[in-house]
Design an enzyme around this catalytic site. Structure first.
Site, PDB file in Angstrom:
ATOM      1  N   ASP A 128      -7.107 -40.981 -20.708  1.00 24.36           N
ATOM      2  CA  ASP A 128      -7.446 -42.230 -20.234  1.00 24.36           C
ATOM      3  C   ASP A 128      -7.920 -42.353 -18.845  1.00 24.36           C
ATOM      4  O   ASP A 128      -9.116 -42.608 -18.565  1.00 24.36           O
ATOM      5  CB  ASP A 128      -6.352 -43.061 -20.597  1.00 24.36           C
ATOM      6  CG  ASP A 128      -6.059 -43.121 -22.114  1.00 24.36           C
ATOM      7  OD1 ASP A 128      -6.258 -42.154 -22.714  1.00 24.36           O
ATOM      8  OD2 ASP A 128      -5.235 -43.911 -22.600  1.00 24.36           O
ATOM      9  N   GLU A 167       6.950 -39.701 -24.702  1.00 27.15           N
ATOM     10  CA  GLU A 167       5.285 -39.646 -24.632  1.00 27.15           C
ATOM     11  C   GLU A 167       5.086 -38.844 -23.484  1.00 27.15           C
ATOM     12  O   GLU A 167       4.304 -38.091 -23.523  1.00 27.15           O
ATOM     13  CB  GLU A 167       4.856 -41.010 -24.434  1.00 27.15           C
ATOM     14  CG  GLU A 167       3.378 -40.884 -24.489  1.00 27.15           C
ATOM     15  CD  GLU A 167       2.831 -42.299 -24.383  1.00 27.15           C
ATOM     16  OE1 GLU A 167       3.296 -43.231 -23.879  1.00 27.15           O
ATOM     17  OE2 GLU A 167       1.616 -42.560 -24.435  1.00 27.15           O
TER      18      GLU A 167
END
Ligand SMILES: *[C@@H]1O[C@H](CO)[C@@H](O)[C@H](O)[C@H]1NC(C)=O
Ligand SMILES: *[C@@H]1O[C@H](CO)[C@@H](O)[C@H](O)[C@H]1NC(C)=O
Ligand SMILES: *[C@@H]1O[C@H](CO)[C@@H](O)[C@H](O)[C@H]1NC(C)=O
Ligand SMILES: *[C@@H]1O[C@H](CO)[C@@H](O)[C@H](O)[C@H]1NC(C)=O
Length: 819
Positions: free
Chosen positions: A559, A789
């Site tokens: 991202d 994560e």
């Protein structure tokens, strides 16, 4: 509420997929010789009308192309009841515990629970969907084989729930299963024994399921269900108290507005009751109810049984299929316990056969961690059905893709309980170790979602339950946007490790997959091509944004990893270049395996793997590293604009200010994951200076090296741990990510094996990095109860969402040294 879902299957002539040849087919019309002025005008008008028709037809064609399925045999050849072993499963990973079938519109079963003492007004405290806000200290599968059984542990405050299921084959409709729910207190809270707990087991119909369900209640037995659906035939569900004291039982039979509103339906149907006028009050379900405002009697689609007991207690939920005549006994109590133990033992043996952790000398609790992490990958597999919303350049509004099933893993049961394209390739690296056929089935489902252009939408939000978890602005998928083609990585892994098992039906599956792989490769190779020959660019960056410090590259999967500051069509991305090189190489291997023409792929692979071309496009002499290229300056800051005079908005949002003009250059002041892609994809030559430099740089604590794995961005980079906007905290700007660490460890293993001057250096770093990553993920799991994560590069602590047993589960492959 039923949405209008339109599927436009537009077949092209003779099955070709070329848009230009198709468009021109409309123009070929027989022209008559013109006679006289009248005919002349008639022809002009005719031609104009025809032209308009053709234009509209062509535009219509372009509009529907994005939702036109790819024209070749589907890769999934068998589904539903044709694969009886996989029919029932825990395919609702977004719930704490739920069972359904691999059917388009399956009957669903699931669990909710709460503790009457802590239930708050509005139903706060009822557990159903995995939610981070529930603040459970831990939950996840301990064992799960993907076919027969699973055992999960859930720690909710002082209480421990154990949920398990075992399937029993028989009959023609996927057989029986039994689920068990046990509630207990943790040893350190023994004083809470006898506390009340309420378990709610439900059965519900999807709005399109053909069939019915009815409560079965008699005075002596706990309320169950009987019913019939087209997939399941006739069935009954019985509930038994197995141990402990059951205090009260109540039920609900009603019409729920949809699968995404089951908990809400329960909440509106809870009542406070007492048996004596001023006796103790109990929370009970309302029995048979009709939705408010209903006129005629409606059939129930939602049946819930609530069982209140004093902890500890346990119940068995027994599903019996009507076509299973000769079952030896009721699959509950002792016979269930035995079956569960038998499967658990087999699971342990299979796990050791594959990963060999005992043999490697791992301790028992490390093995337990690894088994549980693998089980969460397997138990995280869901079965979804629905239609994505997509948009192309030619659509004024988003349109619906065709309705389709997806059998896939999910990155996170709480935060991302749906399919993600590039995550799934990483999941496959682990899952193919556990069960090759299961992974091939997942790949098949994904490639059946390919459209006529060769595009696969990257986030799959299928069905009302999935949709309910996604903010509106992220729902629509655009067909210009790519995502790393990680399935090529999975396929490379499969060919390299299991070539000899790719025979028979597996080979036939790959044959069906092949044309779609070709189309997928071509889509990447053509649509993400850069302006410089041999270069590639992630399309979809926003050149106009004023808020982002560095415009995001969501498509790259990384991202907010810093790229050229001013997106233009002339930039080029080294990570994508490497993905395509790896993809071409895999296509060449796949073509050879299937005895197809591999020349074109081998040629492209060799062209891109050529370190000279790679260096010419991406090597910075100044930084001695590979880098992106583009219109760039490091002199950008976020600044709060001065409020306009007399403006009401005193606190305007931060905007980006560029202090120096950007210029075309390599983005070589940034160093992180993107810059080491030629190494991650094993493309950099073993005897090259570049490899030596990368090995030195990743081992350098001032750059990527940490005690917890390689960090995503070096502290020396201008945007290290910087927010991208006021609202976007850093994401790929320093944190340690396990998928990339897995690639790095695999690459180190590779360079430690092939001939070259840096072999022993690679081996040394391999040992250290592998130990660091394993130890930290395990340590954080012990400490926090979860696999995360990402991990903080300074403290090693888990961050982002949890549990994230998507690609972080690759730690199991790292333990077992499977690359
Ligand atoms: C969960 O924990 C967070 C932070 O610790 C807190 O803000 C939130 O209210 C808690 N939620 C519940 C349901 O207890
Ligand atoms: C189930 O509950 C009934 C009635 O409360 C009780 O008589 C029976 O012993 C219980 N069975 C088990 C196995 O606990
Ligand atoms: C459950 O409790 C309610 C309220 O105390 C009572 O009316 C009902 O009879 C109880 N049901 C059973 C099965 O014990
Ligand atoms: C990929 O694209 C390049 C042109 O950009 C072309 O030369 C090459 O043949 C393509 N490779 C394949 C395998 O189609």
């Amino acid at each position: 509420m039923a949405r209008q879902r339109k599927t436009t299957e537009k077949k092209t002539d003779k099955g070709t997929n070329s848009s230009s040849s198709n468009g021109s087919n409309y123009v070929e019309t027989k022209a008559k010789p013109a006679t006289g002025i009248f005919m002349f005008w008639k022809q002009i008008i005719g031609c104009t009308v025809l032209f308009i028709a053709v234009v509209f037809g062509y535009l219509g064609y372009l509009e529907t192309r994005v939702i036109t399925p790819f024209d070749s045999a589907k890769v999934v050849a068998k589904s539903g009841l044709d694969v009886p072993l996989l029919y029932w499963g825990s395919y609702r990973p977004g719930t704490y515990f739920g069972l359904k079938t691999r059917d388009a519109n399956s009957l669903v079963n699931g669990l909710m629970w709460y503790f009457p003492r802590t239930l708050r007004p509005g139903g706060d405290g009822i557990r159903h969907w995995c939610e981070q806000n529930d603040n459970l200290s831990k939950y996840g599968w301990k064992k799960h084989d993907g076919y027969n059984f699973g055992v999960q542990e859930i720690i909710d405050g002082p209480f421990k729930l154990t949920t398990s299921f075992v399937k029993r084959p028989g009959g023609k409709h996927g057989g029986d299963w039994t689920a068990r729910v046990e509630v207990d207190v943790l040893p350190e809270y023994a004083s809470l024994k006898n506390e009340e707990a309420a378990l709610l087991w439900y059965t519900a119909l999807d709005e399109y399921t053909k069939g019915f369900i009815k409560p079965t209640n008699s005075a002596t037995k706990i309320t169950g269900v009987r019913g019939e659906t087209s997939g399941l035939g006739q069935f009954v569900i019985k509930i038994f108290n197995i141990s402990g004291v059951i205090e009260n039982e109540s039920f609900l039979s009603t019409e729920a507005p949809g699968l995404h509103l089951l908990k809400e339906t329960v909440i509106t149907n809870l009542r406070l009751m007492s048996s004596k006028p001023d006796g103790p009050k109990k929370i009970v379900l309302a029995g048979e109810t009709q939705p408010l405002g209903g006129l005629e009697k409606r059939e129930p689609n939602f049946i819930v049984t609530q069982i209140q007991g004093r902890v500890p207690f346990s119940i068995d939920i027994v599903y019996e299929s009507g076509s299973f005549y000769d079952r030896p006994d009721t699959f509950a109590g002792e016979s269930y316990t035995q079956a569960l133990n038998w499967h658990s033992t087999r699971f342990g043996q299979k796990f050791e056969n594959i990963f060999g952790l005992q043999k490697k000398g791992f301790k028992d609790d490390d093995i337990e961690f690894a088994q549980s992490t693998l089980s969460n990958t397997v138990g995280g597999i869901g079965y979804f059905f629905g239609a994505s919303r997509v948009q192309s350049f030619y659509n004024a509004e988003p349109v619906y893709y065709w309705n389709a099933p997806l059998y896939t893993g999910v990155p996170s049961r709480s935060f991302f309980p749906r399919g993600f394209l590039w995550d799934e390739g990483f999941h496959g690296l682990l899952l193919s170790q556990w069960d090759l056929d299961m992974e091939l089935d997942i790949i098949s489902h994904w490639f059946d979602l390919m459209n006529a252009e060769g595009w696969i939408p990257r986030e799959q939000i299928l069905g009302v339950e999935s949709l309910a978890k996604v903010p509106e602005q992220f729902v629509v998928q655009r067909n210009t946007n790519a995502n790393p083609p990680t399935f090529f990585l999975t396929l490379r892994h499969i060919i390299e490790n299991y070539e000899e098992s790719l025979t028979g039906q597996r080979l036939e599956l790959l044959e069906r997959l092949y044309p779609r792989l070709q189309a997928w490769f071509s889509w990447f190779n053509a649509t993400q091509k850069g302006t410089a020959p041999g270069s590639y660019i992630w399309k979809g960056r926003d050149p106009l944004t004023k808020r982002e410090l560095n415009p995001k590259t969501l498509t790259s999967g990384l991202d907010d990893f810093p790229r050229a500051s001013h997106p233009t069509e002339h930039e080029r991305h080294i990570d994508l270049y490497c993905w395509i090189a790896m993809a071409a190489d895999t296509m060449s291997k796949m073509s050879k395996l299937l005895k197809r023409d591999f020349f074109k792929y081998e040629q492209t692979a060799n062209y891109l793997k050529d370190n000279k071309l790679m260096s010419q496009l991406h090597w910075s002499e100044y930084a001695e590293s590979f880098a992106d290229y583009g219109l760039h300056t490091d002199s950008v800051i976020l600044k709060r604009p001065k409020p306009l005079p007399r403006s009401e908005h005193q606190n305007l949002e931060l905007v980006r200010v560029t202090l120096k003009n950007p210029e075309y250059r390599l983005v070589d002041t940034t160093f992180g994951y993107v810059n080491i892609f030629p190494f991650l994809m094993r493309l950099v030559e073993p005897d090259s200076h570049a490899l030596r430099k990368i090995l030195t740089d990743i081992r350098n604590p001032e750059l990527l090296w940490t005690e917890y794995g390689l960090r995503s961005l070096a502290p020396s980079s201008p945007l290290y741990m910087k927010r991208n906007t006021e609202h976007d905290p850093p994401y790929w700007r320093g944190q340690v990510w396990i998928n990339v660490n897995y690639l790095a460890i695999g690459a180190l293993n590779h360079y430690g094996e092939v001939e070259g001057p840096f072999r022993s250096q690679a081996r040394e770093i391999y040992r250290e990095l592998r130990a660091n990553v394993m130890e930290n993920v395990v340590r954080q799991y012990r400490k926090s109860g979860y696999v995360w994560e990402q991990y903080n590069d300074k403290t090693g602590e888990g961050s982002g969402c949890r549990p994230f047993t998507g690609w972080t589960a690759l730690v199991v492959n790292i333990m077992g040294e499977k690359y």
